[in-house]
Design an enzyme around this catalytic site. Structure first.
Site, PDB file in Angstrom:
ATOM      1  N   SER A  38      43.375  44.099  31.574  1.00 48.40           N
ATOM      2  CA  SER A  38      44.223  43.089  32.214  1.00 48.40           C
ATOM      3  C   SER A  38      44.286  41.756  31.471  1.00 48.40           C
ATOM      4  O   SER A  38      45.143  40.918  31.783  1.00 48.40           O
ATOM      5  CB  SER A  38      43.751  42.842  33.654  1.00 48.40           C
ATOM      6  OG  SER A  38      44.131  43.904  34.494  1.00 48.40           O
TER       7      SER A  38
ATOM      8  N   TYR B  53      41.220  38.134  39.409  1.00 43.49           N
ATOM      9  CA  TYR B  53      41.558  38.997  40.543  1.00 43.49           C
ATOM     10  C   TYR B  53      41.436  38.224  41.856  1.00 43.49           C
ATOM     11  O   TYR B  53      41.712  37.025  41.898  1.00 43.49           O
ATOM     12  CB  TYR B  53      40.692  40.265  40.536  1.00 43.49           C
ATOM     13  CG  TYR B  53      40.803  41.068  39.258  1.00 43.49           C
ATOM     14  CD1 TYR B  53      42.049  41.446  38.755  1.00 43.49           C
ATOM     15  CD2 TYR B  53      39.674  41.449  38.543  1.00 43.49           C
ATOM     16  CE1 TYR B  53      42.154  42.190  37.577  1.00 43.49           C
ATOM     17  CE2 TYR B  53      39.781  42.193  37.360  1.00 43.49           C
ATOM     18  CZ  TYR B  53      41.020  42.560  36.890  1.00 43.49           C
ATOM     19  OH  TYR B  53      41.126  43.275  35.740  1.00 43.49           O
TER      20      TYR B  53
ATOM     21  N   VAL C  84      39.081  45.151  33.306  1.00 46.83           N
ATOM     22  CA  VAL C  84      38.107  46.100  33.837  1.00 46.83           C
ATOM     23  C   VAL C  84      37.292  46.823  32.762  1.00 46.83           C
ATOM     24  O   VAL C  84      36.395  47.596  33.077  1.00 46.83           O
ATOM     25  CB  VAL C  84      38.772  47.140  34.778  1.00 46.83           C
ATOM     26  CG1 VAL C  84      39.299  46.470  36.025  1.00 46.83           C
ATOM     27  CG2 VAL C  84      39.856  47.931  34.048  1.00 46.83           C
TER      28      VAL C  84
ATOM     29  N   LYS D 265      47.588  40.898  30.076  1.00 47.90           N
ATOM     30  CA  LYS D 265      48.660  40.395  30.938  1.00 47.90           C
ATOM     31  C   LYS D 265      49.025  38.957  30.609  1.00 47.90           C
ATOM     32  O   LYS D 265      50.195  38.569  30.704  1.00 47.90           O
ATOM     33  CB  LYS D 265      48.230  40.490  32.412  1.00 47.90           C
ATOM     34  CG  LYS D 265      48.061  41.911  32.926  1.00 47.90           C
ATOM     35  CD  LYS D 265      47.458  41.919  34.326  1.00 47.90           C
ATOM     36  CE  LYS D 265      47.283  43.339  34.857  1.00 47.90           C
ATOM     37  NZ  LYS D 265      46.620  43.365  36.181  1.00 47.90           N
TER      38      LYS D 265
ATOM     39  N   TYR E  31      52.902  49.534  28.655  1.00 47.63           N
ATOM     40  CA  TYR E  31      51.869  48.874  29.462  1.00 47.63           C
ATOM     41  C   TYR E  31      50.476  49.410  29.131  1.00 47.63           C
ATOM     42  O   TYR E  31      49.532  48.634  28.900  1.00 47.63           O
ATOM     43  CB  TYR E  31      52.173  49.080  30.944  1.00 47.63           C
ATOM     44  CG  TYR E  31      51.161  48.458  31.882  1.00 47.63           C
ATOM     45  CD1 TYR E  31      51.156  47.086  32.114  1.00 47.63           C
ATOM     46  CD2 TYR E  31      50.217  49.234  32.546  1.00 47.63           C
ATOM     47  CE1 TYR E  31      50.232  46.499  32.971  1.00 47.63           C
ATOM     48  CE2 TYR E  31      49.286  48.666  33.403  1.00 47.63           C
ATOM     49  CZ  TYR E  31      49.305  47.298  33.615  1.00 47.63           C
ATOM     50  OH  TYR E  31      48.386  46.739  34.454  1.00 47.63           O
TER      51      TYR E  31
END
Length: 309
Positions: free
Chosen positions: A65, A245, A263, A68, A193
């Protein structure tokens, strides 16, 4: 100031490593299950390009992540604020990063922010290129500039592992496609992705990426401006409000710096005007953030007062 000596940083790494087995390595992506929970590394890159590091510093890991924030910077540069945030919101959420709930309760299936999976998938659908291969290479070209390393690429094993098990993410894509938020082929979006989530680097690279954001878009090693100041500012703001998160609020109070986790166990931090931090510790806490990485940041905060607040 933060740590200027590698022996001091090594002491903190060794202290944080003691709680490694209180966390759990991610197992819902099969390739991540193989990671060694005892691995822990930290690098700090300063505005003058100096880097202080400690731990298993050459151990590479996939961004997950953390990518992102990089893809968000890319689409903001390519399309501008109005276009991007017409498709993706700016609000934090207390729901898990892979939740579909807010898509069902918000207007037109618009994801709340670019840091949750739905928002990141919407951002990924905007990446330029004729096909998945071109789009992935476009992302890699930018990442290599952030890291000062032309050899940065993605881990194919991790990418395949994610692509073949990403059933919920496909559901998010189809839901948003039904609402007109995203367009194009869902499998192509998923390929791009999962490959940008599988981009592989070490903590030294990650600290340099963090430093670019900390220095408002200027690479501290090369002196090159790689993104506009406004793009860096927006990205750092999302890192504060949504980057950790649904523990982002607690993190802002305890540590008080822009950060983005993944993660695989990576954490990238950007302390505005001061330095970038790259951390890798595979065991995760219940939220999905690196357990040893969070402990290490708490130790750094206690000793060096990192908080920007």
């Amino acid at each position: 100031m933060a740590c200027q000596r590698e022996d001091e940083l090594q002491e903190l790494v060794d202290e944080a490593r003691k709680i490694a087995y209180e966390g759990k390595v991610a197992n819902y992506i099969p390739a991540l299950q193989k990671q060694n929970p005892e691995v822990l590394s930290c690098a700090i890159t300063y505005p003058n390009g100096k880097c202080v590091s400690a731990g298993d510093i050459n151990q590479s890991f996939s961004l997950q992540s953390i990518s992102k924030i990089i893809t968000l910077a890319i689409v903001l540069m390519d399309y501008g604020v109005d276009h991007v945030f017409h498709k993706v919101g700016m609000e934090p959420t207390g729901d898990p990063f892979n939740s579909i709930v807010k898509l069902e309760t918000s207007s037109q299936a618009k994801p709340l922010n670019p840091m949750i999976n739905a928002g990141a998938l919407a951002v990924t659908s905007m990446i330029k290129g004729k096909n998945a291969e071109e789009k992935v290479e476009y992302i890699l070209k930018f990442v290599r500039k952030l890291c000062n390393d032309p050899d940065i690429t993605y881990c194919n094993d991790v990418a395949i592992s994610e692509f073949t098990t990403s059933f919920l993410n496909r559901s998010l894509c189809y839901y948003m496609k039904g609402g007109g938020v995203i367009h194009g082929n869902v499998e192509e979006i998923m390929e791009v992705y999962t490959k940008h989530c599988a981009i592989s680097m070490n903590s030294l690279h990650l600290a340099n990426v963090g430093a670019v954001f900390a220095m408002n878009g200027v690479n501290p090693v090369t002196g090159e401006r790689v993104m506009p100041k406004e793009v860096a500012r927006i990205c750092k703001t999302f890192m504060v409000t949504c980057g950790m998160y649904n523990a982002s609020g607690e993190f802002a109070i305890k540590i008080g710096i822009p950060a983005k986790s993944g993660v695989s166990g990576g954490i990238m931090c950007s302390v505005p005007g001061r330095f970038g931090i790259g951390i890798f510790g595979p065991p995760l806490n219940d939220i999905g953030n690196s357990h040893t990485g969070m402990k290490l940041l708490e130790l750094l905060q206690e000793k060096y007062d990192l908080s920007m607040f």
